[in-house]
Design a protein around this motif. Structure first.
Motif, PDB file in Angstrom:
ATOM      1  N   ASP A   1       8.948   8.419   2.582  1.00  0.00           N
ATOM      2  CA  ASP A   1       9.561   9.746   2.660  1.00  0.00           C
ATOM      3  C   ASP A   1      10.884   9.733   1.886  1.00  0.00           C
ATOM      4  OD1 ASP A   1      10.657  12.185   3.327  1.00  0.00           O
ATOM      5  OD2 ASP A   1       9.994  12.099   5.412  1.00  0.00           O
ATOM      6  N   GLU A   2      10.992  10.605   0.883  1.00  0.00           N
ATOM      7  CA  GLU A   2      12.197  10.630   0.055  1.00  0.00           C
ATOM      8  C   GLU A   2      13.419  11.093   0.836  1.00  0.00           C
ATOM      9  OE1 GLU A   2      11.309  12.984  -3.343  1.00  0.00           O
ATOM     10  OE2 GLU A   2       9.790  11.593  -4.120  1.00  0.00           O
ATOM     11  N   ALA A   3      13.211  11.985   1.801  1.00  0.00           N
ATOM     12  CA  ALA A   3      14.333  12.503   2.584  1.00  0.00           C
ATOM     13  C   ALA A   3      14.861  11.470   3.570  1.00  0.00           C
ATOM     14  CB  ALA A   3      13.913  13.776   3.327  1.00  0.00           C
ATOM     15  N   ASN A   4      13.967  10.671   4.144  1.00  0.00           N
ATOM     16  CA  ASN A   4      14.362   9.641   5.116  1.00  0.00           C
ATOM     17  C   ASN A   4      13.476   8.427   4.897  1.00  0.00           C
ATOM     18  OD1 ASN A   4      15.012   8.015   7.272  1.00  0.00           O
ATOM     19  ND2 ASN A   4      14.961   9.672   8.791  1.00  0.00           N
TER      20      ASN A   4
ATOM     21  N   PHE B   1      10.893   6.582   7.263  1.00  0.00           N
ATOM     22  CA  PHE B   1       9.596   7.155   7.604  1.00  0.00           C
ATOM     23  C   PHE B   1       8.616   7.010   6.442  1.00  0.00           C
ATOM     24  CE2 PHE B   1      12.252   9.097  10.753  1.00  0.00           C
ATOM     25  CZ  PHE B   1      11.429   9.283  11.846  1.00  0.00           C
ATOM     26  N   VAL B   2       7.335   6.964   6.814  1.00  0.00           N
ATOM     27  CA  VAL B   2       6.240   6.865   5.838  1.00  0.00           C
ATOM     28  C   VAL B   2       5.328   8.071   6.017  1.00  0.00           C
ATOM     29  CG1 VAL B   2       4.212   5.535   5.145  1.00  0.00           C
ATOM     30  CG2 VAL B   2       6.309   4.348   5.797  1.00  0.00           C
ATOM     31  N   LYS B   3       4.969   8.707   4.902  1.00  0.00           N
ATOM     32  CA  LYS B   3       4.038   9.829   4.962  1.00  0.00           C
ATOM     33  C   LYS B   3       2.625   9.308   5.254  1.00  0.00           C
ATOM     34  CE  LYS B   3       5.493  11.142   0.866  1.00  0.00           C
ATOM     35  NZ  LYS B   3       5.638  11.874  -0.413  1.00  0.00           N
ATOM     36  N   VAL B   4       1.911   9.998   6.114  1.00  0.00           N
ATOM     37  CA  VAL B   4       0.558   9.589   6.519  1.00  0.00           C
ATOM     38  C   VAL B   4      -0.455  10.246   5.593  1.00  0.00           C
ATOM     39  CG1 VAL B   4      -1.155   9.609   8.367  1.00  0.00           C
ATOM     40  CG2 VAL B   4       1.277   9.284   8.922  1.00  0.00           C
TER      41      VAL B   4
ATOM     42  N   GLU C   1      -1.289  16.382  14.429  1.00  0.00           N
ATOM     43  CA  GLU C   1       0.098  16.520  14.878  1.00  0.00           C
ATOM     44  C   GLU C   1       1.064  15.613  14.127  1.00  0.00           C
ATOM     45  OE1 GLU C   1       0.040  15.720  19.019  1.00  0.00           O
ATOM     46  OE2 GLU C   1      -1.341  17.351  19.526  1.00  0.00           O
ATOM     47  N   ILE C   2       0.619  14.419  13.727  1.00  0.00           N
ATOM     48  CA  ILE C   2       1.525  13.435  13.121  1.00  0.00           C
ATOM     49  C   ILE C   2       1.340  13.403  11.612  1.00  0.00           C
ATOM     50  CG2 ILE C   2       2.135  10.982  13.011  1.00  0.00           C
ATOM     51  CD1 ILE C   2       1.316  10.714  15.909  1.00  0.00           C
ATOM     52  N   SER C   3       2.429  13.629  10.896  1.00  0.00           N
ATOM     53  CA  SER C   3       2.383  13.569   9.428  1.00  0.00           C
ATOM     54  C   SER C   3       3.238  12.431   8.888  1.00  0.00           C
ATOM     55  CB  SER C   3       2.874  14.893   8.832  1.00  0.00           C
ATOM     56  OG  SER C   3       4.212  15.156   9.231  1.00  0.00           O
ATOM     57  N   HIS C   4       4.128  11.883   9.735  1.00  0.00           N
ATOM     58  CA  HIS C   4       4.993  10.775   9.336  1.00  0.00           C
ATOM     59  C   HIS C   4       5.040   9.729  10.446  1.00  0.00           C
ATOM     60  CE1 HIS C   4       6.291  13.976   6.632  1.00  0.00           C
ATOM     61  NE2 HIS C   4       6.894  13.065   5.868  1.00  0.00           N
ATOM     62  N   LEU C   5       5.222   8.477  10.060  1.00  0.00           N
ATOM     63  CA  LEU C   5       5.375   7.380  11.027  1.00  0.00           C
ATOM     64  C   LEU C   5       6.571   6.530  10.623  1.00  0.00           C
ATOM     65  CD1 LEU C   5       1.691   6.090  11.464  1.00  0.00           C
ATOM     66  CD2 LEU C   5       3.051   7.216  13.222  1.00  0.00           C
ATOM     67  N   LYS C   6       7.292   6.024  11.618  1.00  0.00           N
ATOM     68  CA  LYS C   6       8.341   5.055  11.327  1.00  0.00           C
ATOM     69  C   LYS C   6       7.699   3.754  10.867  1.00  0.00           C
ATOM     70  CE  LYS C   6      12.164   6.535  14.281  1.00  0.00           C
ATOM     71  NZ  LYS C   6      13.084   6.116  15.377  1.00  0.00           N
ATOM     72  N   TRP C   7       8.438   2.973  10.087  1.00  0.00           N
ATOM     73  CA  TRP C   7       7.900   1.703   9.583  1.00  0.00           C
ATOM     74  C   TRP C   7       7.420   0.822  10.733  1.00  0.00           C
ATOM     75  CZ3 TRP C   7       6.357   0.218   4.980  1.00  0.00           C
ATOM     76  CH2 TRP C   7       6.863   0.840   3.844  1.00  0.00           C
TER      77      TRP C   7
ATOM     78  N   TYR D   1       0.841  -1.206   0.000  1.00  0.00           N
ATOM     79  CA  TYR D   1       0.000   0.000   0.000  1.00  0.00           C
ATOM     80  C   TYR D   1       0.873   1.253   0.000  1.00  0.00           C
ATOM     81  CZ  TYR D   1      -3.256   3.605   1.494  1.00  0.00           C
ATOM     82  OH  TYR D   1      -3.985   4.762   1.563  1.00  0.00           O
ATOM     83  N   VAL D   2       1.900   1.250   0.854  1.00  0.00           N
ATOM     84  CA  VAL D   2       2.783   2.414   0.952  1.00  0.00           C
ATOM     85  C   VAL D   2       3.505   2.658  -0.373  1.00  0.00           C
ATOM     86  CG1 VAL D   2       4.880   3.300   2.058  1.00  0.00           C
ATOM     87  CG2 VAL D   2       3.082   2.239   3.446  1.00  0.00           C
ATOM     88  N   LYS D   3       4.006   1.592  -0.992  1.00  0.00           N
ATOM     89  CA  LYS D   3       4.733   1.737  -2.258  1.00  0.00           C
ATOM     90  C   LYS D   3       3.800   2.154  -3.388  1.00  0.00           C
ATOM     91  CE  LYS D   3       8.539  -1.414  -1.229  1.00  0.00           C
ATOM     92  NZ  LYS D   3       9.228  -2.686  -1.606  1.00  0.00           N
ATOM     93  N   ALA D   4       2.605   1.544  -3.431  1.00  0.00           N
ATOM     94  CA  ALA D   4       1.664   1.859  -4.508  1.00  0.00           C
ATOM     95  C   ALA D   4       1.217   3.320  -4.461  1.00  0.00           C
ATOM     96  CB  ALA D   4       0.456   0.932  -4.438  1.00  0.00           C
TER      97      ALA D   4
END
Length: 594
Positions: A436-439, A442-445, A461-467, A428-431
């Motif tokens: 996150d291109e910078a890091n 992390f995955v963009k929410v 408050e949260i826009s990114h999450l660790k895998w 889902y994340v890849k599709a």
């Protein structure tokens, strides 16, 4: 109606007056149900739920669930049984047979055309336009579809078996069936052989004469299509498949005819016979004199269940006995065995007459499944060898997470392993290009991940999450399930996480301590055998008592703090993983040697 996915809008339990009203409505809709069958169909105490759904066309449908399976659906105040119900009561509706390849078309949303209906030698059941009917496959009485007749029997014959015969509402393999446990139709022998070619009986019947004597060899495959132009090409491409599948019931017809007196019994009589067969099989091949006294619950679960033929399942509620204690009482009345309440609320088999004529005369069924035979593995002393079950954590898709999983073809209730969940999330994340291109740790929410995985207070408050955080949040919000596979048996999936074997120390009068062990049955361990073994090892009194507040569950109670001995038995002898045993930390500390 259910050929495409539907939306669930509400799910509530049915209680009290609503349950009584439903039973009254079922009695009015299906008057051929006996009072006993009605009470079994809409039970007083078992869990019943009502679900409001909308079909893909926007139709409002009410579905009634018994445990996990839909048993009825209601459209515009009319009640219809599901295939799950018809497999229990196969004669509830007048039935018409079709060919096996036609089933896929029905499940895809097509109606049943008259050229696809098999004409039996005994003739069709007499129905009127609008009559609710069941559709079966050639050679099996178990219905695979629920449909409404678009014309009467007389009109079908007068039309030369051309045109649409039945408007199909629900089928085996459709989305309503998928909402249940996805079990397969049972094999039920026809009361009258499904044969379209008895020439002598068909003389003078013009509509029947239009069908040649051997339907398998001579019927034009194109004639069997549900929508003649659309279906013809596909069915012609499956000609060899059609011939093989349609020939099997024909070859078995003579065998089923010979067994007709047995196969024509009611489902209740068949279940009674199955209980008798498994009972005598267990006594003759599984139980030894040294096993006595044997808990009646252990006898049923560990011995009788393993004697059940492949493809069948023991269900005491579908028998005439309704309770296992009544079944054993009838066997006791025949002086086959003796049952006593050795501890309050806990019944055990204390004596078996292995010389009883019924036990001696019983012959083990031929071709008994290898899975059941494997259950008989014994050590050199002839004792049953315990094999720790294989336990696999699983996850069910919850309502909240449906948007996240629907792209991969899963819906609410779909069962997945942790690795499958992980792969679906990664895909889902890849599709959606959310890494996150910078890091890349992390995955963009996005909006879907936000709604599914974040609390309301976190959404701004949260826009990114660790895998790792992403995956752990997902697993936490899925419905926990587990699969248990006992040695030589088929896997069983249960709700929730499996309860560990619980070991506690309790204080009794005169400052005496006792060790209490619960949940042994969940791991295939006989509490009575564990108690006997412990008693011999530690030379202390051990008893079996009911678990307070738990029906049909018992616990072992042994004098003193015996956790050291229990740890050695459960972890070393029985090879149970330590994570499934709780309370070992309460073992007494060993004093230092001087």
């Amino acid at each position: 109606m259910f050929a495409r996915a539907f939306r669930v809008r509400a799910n509530t339990a049915i209680k009290g007056s609503d349950r009584r009203k439903l039973r009254s409505d079922v009695a009015a809709a299906f008057p051929n149900l006996s009072a006993e069958q009605l009470a079994e169909f809409i039970p007083n105490k078992e869990e019943l739920n009502v679900i409001k759904i909308y079909s893909h066309k926007g139709e409002a449908v009410t579905v009634y669930m018994n445990h996990r399976n839909p048993i009825l659906f209601e459209v515009e105040k009319a009640l219809y049984p599901t295939v799950y119900s018809l497999w229990v009561y196969p004669d509830l509706l007048p039935a018409f047979s079709t060919w096996p390849p036609v089933l896929q078309k029905l499940a895809g949303g097509a109606d049943l055309m008259l050229p696809g209906v098999v004409v039996p030698s005994s003739g069709f059941p007499q129905v009127e336009q609008g009559t609710l009917c069941a559709v079966t496959l050639l050679g099996n009485r178990a219905p695979v579809a629920v449909a409404v007749a678009t014309m009467s029997t007389a009109e079908m014959l007068a039309a030369g078996m051309k045109g649409k015969g039945f408007a199909v509402l629900h089928t085996y393999l459709d989305h309503l069936w998928e909402y249940g446990d996805k079990s397969y139709p049972p094999t039920l022998a026809p009361l009258v052989p499904d044969c379209a070619g008895d020439e002598e009986e068909q003389e003078g019947k013009e509509p029947v004469n239009s069908f040649p004597p051997d339907p398998v060899q001579h019927v034009d495959i194109g004639d069997l299509s549900l929508k003649e132009q659309d279906s013809c090409a596909e069915l012609l491409g499956k000609e060899e498949f059609h011939e093989n599948r349609a020939a099997e019931p024909a070859e078995n017809a003579s065998t089923e005819d010979q067994q007709e007196p047995e196969d024509s019994r009611t489902p209740q009589e068949q279940m009674d016979a199955l209980f008798n067969q498994c009972f005598f099989h267990a006594l003759k091949c599984k139980v030894k004199k040294s096993d006595l006294p044997l808990l009646t619950s252990t006898f049923l679960r560990s011995h009788m269940f393993s004697c059940c033929p492949a493809g069948q399942q023991l269900d005491i509620k579908k028998s005439s006995y309704k309770k296992f204690s009544k079944f054993l009482q009838s066997m006791q009345n025949q002086k086959i065995l003796q049952v006593k309440e050795l501890n309050k609320g806990v019944e055990s088999i204390v004596e078996v007459d292995w010389k009883h004529p019924d036990i001696k005369a019983f012959a083990v069924p031929e071709g008994f499944s290898s899975a059941s035979a494997a259950q008989d593995s014994k050590n050199e002393d002839g004792e049953q060898v315990y094999h720790a079950p294989e336990i696999i954590p699983l996850y069910g898709v919850s309502t909240r997470l449906v948007p996240l999983f629907q792209e991969s073809g899963h819906r609410k209730g779909s069962i997945l392993s942790s690795s499958e969940v992980r792969n679906i999330i990664i895909n889902y994340v890849k599709a959606n290009e959310l890494v996150d291109e910078a890091n890349k740790n992390f995955v963009k929410v996005d909006a879907v991940l936000c709604d599914c995985l974040l609390e309301k207070s976190e959404q701004d408050e949260i826009s990114h999450l660790k895998w790792d955080d992403l995956l752990s949040r997902c697993l936490e919000r899925l419905q926990p399930l587990h699969q248990v596979t006992f040695f030589g048996q088929e896997p069983v999936v249960r709700k929730g996480n499996i309860e560990p074997i619980g070991i506690t120390i309790a204080q009794r009068s005169s400052n005496k301590k006792v060790t209490i062990i619960k949940n042994l049955e969940l791991y295939g361990l006989d509490p009575q055998c564990v108690a006997n073994t412990l008693q011999q090892k530690v030379q202390a009194s051990a008893t079996i008592t009911p678990v307070p507040g738990a029906k049909d569950r018992v616990q072992v109670q042994i004098q003193g703090n015996q956790i050291h001995h229990l740890a050695k038995m459960l972890l070393e002898e029985y090879q149970l993983p330590r994570k499934y045993v709780r309370g070992l930390e309460k073992a007494p500390k060993l004093g230092r040697k001087k």
